[in-house]
Design a protein around this motif. Sequence first.
Motif, PDB file in Angstrom:
ATOM      1  N   LYS A  48      35.463 -68.271  -8.388  1.00 26.95           N
ATOM      2  CA  LYS A  48      35.725 -68.291  -9.830  1.00 26.95           C
ATOM      3  C   LYS A  48      36.705 -67.179 -10.208  1.00 26.95           C
ATOM      4  N   SER A  49      36.500 -66.005  -9.641  1.00 28.18           N
ATOM      5  CA  SER A  49      37.385 -64.880  -9.926  1.00 28.18           C
ATOM      6  C   SER A  49      38.806 -65.187  -9.487  1.00 28.18           C
ATOM      7  N   LEU A  50      38.934 -65.845  -8.336  1.00 27.02           N
ATOM      8  CA  LEU A  50      40.258 -66.208  -7.838  1.00 27.02           C
ATOM      9  C   LEU A  50      40.938 -67.194  -8.782  1.00 27.02           C
ATOM     10  N   MET A  51      40.215 -68.216  -9.208  1.00 28.37           N
ATOM     11  CA  MET A  51      40.798 -69.204 -10.112  1.00 28.37           C
ATOM     12  C   MET A  51      41.217 -68.567 -11.438  1.00 28.37           C
ATOM     13  N   GLU A  52      40.374 -67.698 -11.957  1.00 26.42           N
ATOM     14  CA  GLU A  52      40.713 -67.028 -13.210  1.00 26.42           C
ATOM     15  C   GLU A  52      41.929 -66.139 -13.040  1.00 26.42           C
ATOM     16  N   ASN A  53      42.023 -65.489 -11.867  1.00 30.83           N
ATOM     17  CA  ASN A  53      43.162 -64.629 -11.591  1.00 30.83           C
ATOM     18  C   ASN A  53      44.452 -65.436 -11.517  1.00 30.83           C
ATOM     19  N   LEU A  54      44.384 -66.600 -10.859  1.00 31.50           N
ATOM     20  CA  LEU A  54      45.558 -67.466 -10.776  1.00 31.50           C
ATOM     21  C   LEU A  54      45.967 -67.973 -12.155  1.00 31.50           C
ATOM     22  N   ALA A  55      44.959 -68.392 -12.939  1.00 32.99           N
ATOM     23  CA  ALA A  55      45.247 -68.887 -14.285  1.00 32.99           C
ATOM     24  C   ALA A  55      45.866 -67.795 -15.149  1.00 32.99           C
ATOM     25  N   LEU A  56      45.367 -66.568 -14.994  1.00 25.43           N
ATOM     26  CA  LEU A  56      45.903 -65.452 -15.768  1.00 25.43           C
ATOM     27  C   LEU A  56      47.346 -65.176 -15.374  1.00 25.43           C
ATOM     28  N   ASN A  57      47.642 -65.229 -14.065  1.00 23.57           N
ATOM     29  CA  ASN A  57      49.012 -64.984 -13.623  1.00 23.57           C
ATOM     30  C   ASN A  57      49.968 -66.045 -14.135  1.00 23.57           C
ATOM     31  N   VAL A  58      49.505 -67.316 -14.122  1.00 18.32           N
ATOM     32  CA  VAL A  58      50.338 -68.384 -14.667  1.00 18.32           C
ATOM     33  C   VAL A  58      50.609 -68.130 -16.145  1.00 18.32           C
ATOM     34  N   ALA A  59      49.533 -67.770 -16.879  1.00 20.63           N
ATOM     35  CA  ALA A  59      49.692 -67.518 -18.318  1.00 20.63           C
ATOM     36  C   ALA A  59      50.613 -66.331 -18.563  1.00 20.63           C
TER      37      ALA A  59
END
Length: 810
Positions: free
Chosen positions: A630-641
């Motif tokens: 979950k942390s990884l997915m949130e981190n990826l989503a944050l980087n995209v944003a």
Amino acid sequence: MTKLIDKYLCIHGHFYQPPRENPWLEKIEYQPSSSPYHDWNERIARECYGPNTLARLYDENGRILKLINNYAYMSFDFGPTLLSWLEKAHPWIYGQIITADRLSRDRFQGHGNALAQVYNHIIMPLATRRDKLTQIRWGLADFKHRFGREAEGMWLAETAVNTETLILMAEEGVKFTVLSPTQAQSVRPLKGPARGKPWQDVTGGRINPTRPYRVRLGNRGRRFIDVFFYDGPVSRAVAYEKLLGSGENFLSRIEQAFGTHKEGPQMVSLATDGESYGHHFKFGDLALSWLFNHVEQTGQIKLTNYGLFLESFPPEYEVRIIENSSWSCAHGIERWRSDCGCSVGRQPGWNQAWRAPLREGLDRLAGELAGIFEERAGRHFKDPWKARDGYIALFSDPSAEKRDLFLKNFAVRTLEYEEQVEAFQLMESQRMALYMFTSCGWFFDDISGLEPVQVLKYAARAMELVEPWAGKELETGLIKFLSGATSNDPDYRDGKYVYETRVRPSRIDPSLAAAHHAFAGLIEGTPGEDSLFSEMVRPLNEQRLTKEDIRAISGEAQVVEIGTGREHKRIYLAVCGKNGKMSCLVGERADKTVPFLTMDNIDKAEETLSLHLSGVRRYGLKDLIPDMRKSLMENLALNVALNTADYVRKHNGCLEEFLSLPVNKKEPGLEIPKNILSILLTDEMERLFDSNQEKGTTDLTRLHDLADRAKSLSVTLNEQRITHMAQDYLSRQMDRLARDPDRISMENIISFLNLADELNLKPDLWKCQNMFYELYRNLKFTGTLAPELSSGFYELGRRLGFIVEETPPS
């Protein structure tokens, strides 16, 4: 002349959640079904355990009159494992629960509202005598540690009871328990002419529940225990018939219950799951606070608790209980060992035949674990079973000092390091052996559910802990039983498949723990002290390398097993490649010379490092626990944003100029896409919050402008991000106000609440309201609010939903 009847009311809440921690990690992993919360404990804490500490009492216009700690007015028991979690995760809520018991002792002549509970909610009639005793002793010891007094009463899991359980409770000093009226078999007077008359049959719930009863237990030790039977119809209405939808209706049903029985002092006693008050029924805590306030104000009914009522009106009748009965199974205790038909939301065509092989398999395993424990632990402890009972002392404080004291009290002699580790390994195996019988494992619909999976995790950990001395493959024996536990869900086949796909992957050995630590470094930077693995993994040395698009982290760590204290060392290397793919290599040092990694050899780091390690294992994202994924997915989503927002910011001038053009200059089809506008406006709002975070202030004028812009362009902002920022901002402002009340903080909070309305945000005001109420009450004692701040302070109270007056509430 009609004799006046003394009316007493006792409402009992049984607050409980099963232990949910991963037994290798002793932390609760992410549970998606509890969304939007991290796990079910967090969700229920917000919906029930917290709100009942300061339940709102509203007027007819929906404004808050005052806040009430419901626990101070009701009888309650909390599962020890739940209180242990609350103490760490929500210490303020935990403190309010403990305080409520102290306040109730002042209110009820020294008798506290809190009852003890058998430790981890096992079905006592199905347990061995030895396990019954440990459950009682652990429950009583935990209670005394937390509440600072001896428990008068004890709640039984699912109120499941038999005579042996009552005898053991009485011998351990428990004065009373609470049962369902359907668990009473027959009654007769304790004294007087009617003493010798035949027993009166009261089966089917026909017992008078407004008085206490005595159960005679023969000639051993303390020869009796007292029992209260709750009011079945009203309790059922609370639990299943939405009675909590109205405080007035709740009161009316209670008043009707008094009319059923006419003789002597009467106590209407209700007992349900405590989660009824807020989790099962939204706003159930409000109905409860209204009822308590009304009863206190009118004085027609007296609030009491079981301990005080028992002292004031001792039993005049004795009762025989129905052996092996409970409050949640019409067939006694079959719900926890057979397909009796009792279930929650049973789906058409489903059955619970899986319960029997699960019970049989775990019963057999428990016997094997007990045999290993008794033989092996006898080498380290004077009395292994007494040591197990005393092991509870380490649950709340596993410090080195406490562990040393435990060994001093129970060990046969001073133990060497390896002997100490073995001793605690055996103790942990027994803790797991008890946890695997937590009642929820059999309560619900299917063996693939969260709860059966959890008890199987405890079984797996127990088997792992005794593996060095088992002499045979314990897991194979358990799986034979699980193969006969057919799942209702075709995706999970049977218990064997559930075990292989959902239990085994939960195991976290030292190498996997080190890999998680390394992955966390790649994903989040430096893992913080609150990291899931911070207690388990302690870095000894670490280096970080970057070459072009490659990032790496390597080092050596000491990994300490939770519970046993066994120490391991692991060397790790985690790499994030050019394409973003991550992997981690972990092994044990095979020689003294482990190469130092540099920018020049990073490309061949894994190959080089492998030559100097033994037991090398490679891990990928598939091996991560849910929280890390979950942390990884949130981190990826944050980087995209962030990358998208960065691009938008670079063209901000062009966008602003375009927005300023007159409407007639914009041709259809040439408008700025709304998703771009949403990113632009959300990003600027976030920067406004972040830029002044340290000062605790924000440019509210600019925020209002952005809100107006979004509204005029019909743009939907990123509500989740904005709501999170709003919540954080309000908390900071209220903290500042609590420390040093000033006009600016008050005006900022009021202005921001108005802005939240404009943006249609709904920040959770629960904590802000609690903090304001405490400030408001403190005025009564300190009178320190400056006169020029009064109007702003009272306006803030009104804006937070309170009825505020110049005289603070008591």
